[in-house]
Design an enzyme around this catalytic site. Structure first.
Site, PDB file in Angstrom:
ATOM      1  CG  ASP A 161     -16.303  -0.900 -10.272  1.00  0.00           C
ATOM      2  OD1 ASP A 161     -17.255  -1.623 -10.926  1.00  0.00           O
ATOM      3  OD2 ASP A 161     -16.468   0.168  -9.557  1.00  0.00           O
ATOM      4  CD  GLU A 204     -14.723   1.001 -13.882  1.00  0.00           C
ATOM      5  OE1 GLU A 204     -15.892   1.141 -14.083  1.00  0.00           O
ATOM      6  OE2 GLU A 204     -13.840   1.538 -13.318  1.00  0.00           O
ATOM      7  CD  GLU A 248     -20.063   0.004  -9.223  1.00  0.00           C
ATOM      8  OE1 GLU A 248     -21.147   0.625  -9.413  1.00  0.00           O
ATOM      9  OE2 GLU A 248     -19.099   0.623 -10.392  1.00  0.00           O
TER      10      GLU A 248
END
Ligand SMILES: *[C@@H]1O[C@H](CO)[C@@H](O)[C@H](O)[C@H]1NC(C)=O
Ligand SMILES: *[C@@H]1O[C@H](CO)[C@@H](O)[C@H](O)[C@H]1NC(C)=O
Ligand SMILES: *[C@@H]1O[C@H](CO)[C@@H](O)[C@H](O)[C@H]1NC(C)=O
Ligand SMILES: *[C@@H]1O[C@H](CO)[C@@H](O)[C@H](O)[C@H]1NC(C)=O
Ligand SMILES: *[C@@H]1O[C@H](CO)[C@@H](O)[C@H](O)[C@H]1NC(C)=O
Length: 285
Positions: A116, A118, A114
């Site tokens: 990210d 955010e 993953e």
């Protein structure tokens, strides 16, 4: 005399051109943008997703009924991803999480990768917080979070957020300025993401952690929380050069950004990691 003057002017002209075309921002010139329907499918909260501008843009929202998300139709193993995002412009967005990330958690339950971006909402007219993170091969016990304030209000205008992911380097960019470089080092082993991933964008209720560590919850009196995306770029490295080397200008811009806007980095959190994770000494700190 006249000829050499002309030559001098020409020479100056070319020198200026060369300077202007130094590839600090060349990233933006290599892009082909995708239409929403060709690149993505809907993930959840269908009623809260509106496609705009013939598919060049999309609006997703969080309300008291549901959040919303979309996912790329293809998977990518090493790629350049980019999008322009305008965040919800409410006076109170605590608990709201807006994302732009890659993952293969749908395929690899216990060994997922993953990357990210955010965005964490704010209480009482505060500022959005940007967080980046990286997982590889299910390394959920070793979060690699960084948090940043931003030099602009991300709810006022569109700004570009990009991820360049190659076999040995991951670069996060804000408006094509690199803000984080994570270099794969051998000791990271599986922690560096290496399996094909999909690209996601979501908005959801993260009340239990997003703002003040969960102190401030979503208040649906301020809903709907609307996030808009456009300029989708999903470019597999095999179809284009994924040059992950930074120019001197990019390095300088990154240094400047990091000196002003990094508010947290796992690499210098000695309470959490008494021994810094192995890539930290090579990273941009
Ligand atoms: C924030 O609150 C002020 C005062 O109540 C209001 O005028 C403004 O429209 C609000 N902003 C948004 C984005 O709702
Ligand atoms: C945000 O600011 C506006 C005007 O500055 C104010 O009226 C409003 O009450 C504030 N909202 C919150 C949630 O603090
Ligand atoms: C974001 O990227 C788009 C497409 O490359 C560009 O037109 C726009 O000017 C960029 N915006 C910013 C704030 O850099
Ligand atoms: C990935 O994790 C699995 C266990 O989930 C482990 O067996 C494997 O060796 C790991 N791969 C790497 C490259 O570390
Ligand atoms: C939002 O999340 C919080 C914390 O997980 C939960 O208590 C609350 O019920 C959620 N609100 C809604 C409307 O889903």
């Amino acid at each position: 005399m006249a000829a050499s003057f002309k030559e001098l002017i020409l020479c100056l002209f070319f020198m200026t051109s060369v300077v202007l075309f130094i590839p600090a921002y060349s990233l933006s010139k290599k892009f082909t943008t995708s239409y929403f329907d060709e690149a993505f499918s809907r993930l959840y909260g269908d009623q809260n997703l509106i496609v705009l501008k013939e598919g060049k843009s999309v609006r997703i929202s969080l309300d008291e009924h549901t959040g919303c998300g979309f996912k790329s139709r293809s998977t990518y193993q090493y790629a350049f991803f980019s999008t322009s995002v305008k965040l919800p412009a409410a006076n109170y967005t605590a608990g709201v999480v807006v994302t732009f990330y890659t993952s293969n958690g749908d395929v690899y339950k216990d060994s997922h990768d993953e990357l990210d971006f955010e965005f964490l909402g704010h209480a009482n007219n505060g500022s959005w917080v940007l967080q980046t993170n990286l997982y590889g091969n299910g390394s959920i016990g070793r979060g690699r979070e960084e948090r940043y304030s931003l030099p602009f209000d991300p709810s006022e205008n569109f700004h570009n957020y990009s991820i360049l992911w190659t076999e040995k380097t991951t670069v996060f960019y804000v408006d094509y300025v690199p803000i984080r470089v994570t270099q794969k080092v051998e000791a990271m082993a599986g922690d560096y993401p290496s399996k094909p991933m999909s690209l996601y964008a979501t908005i959801w209720n993260g009340s239990d952690w997003a703002t003040g560590g969960g102190k401030y919850k979503v208040d649906y009196a301020y809903a709907p929380f609307v996030s808009q995306y456009s300029n989708f770029v999903l470019q597999a490295c095999s179809n284009s050069d994924c040059d992950d080397s930074l120019t001197t200008e990019e390095r300088n811009k990154m240094k400047e950004f990091r000196s002003k806007y990094v508010t947290y980095s796992y690499c210098v959190d000695s309470k959490r990691y008494p021994i810094p994770l192995p890539e930290c000494k090579n990273d941009s700190f």
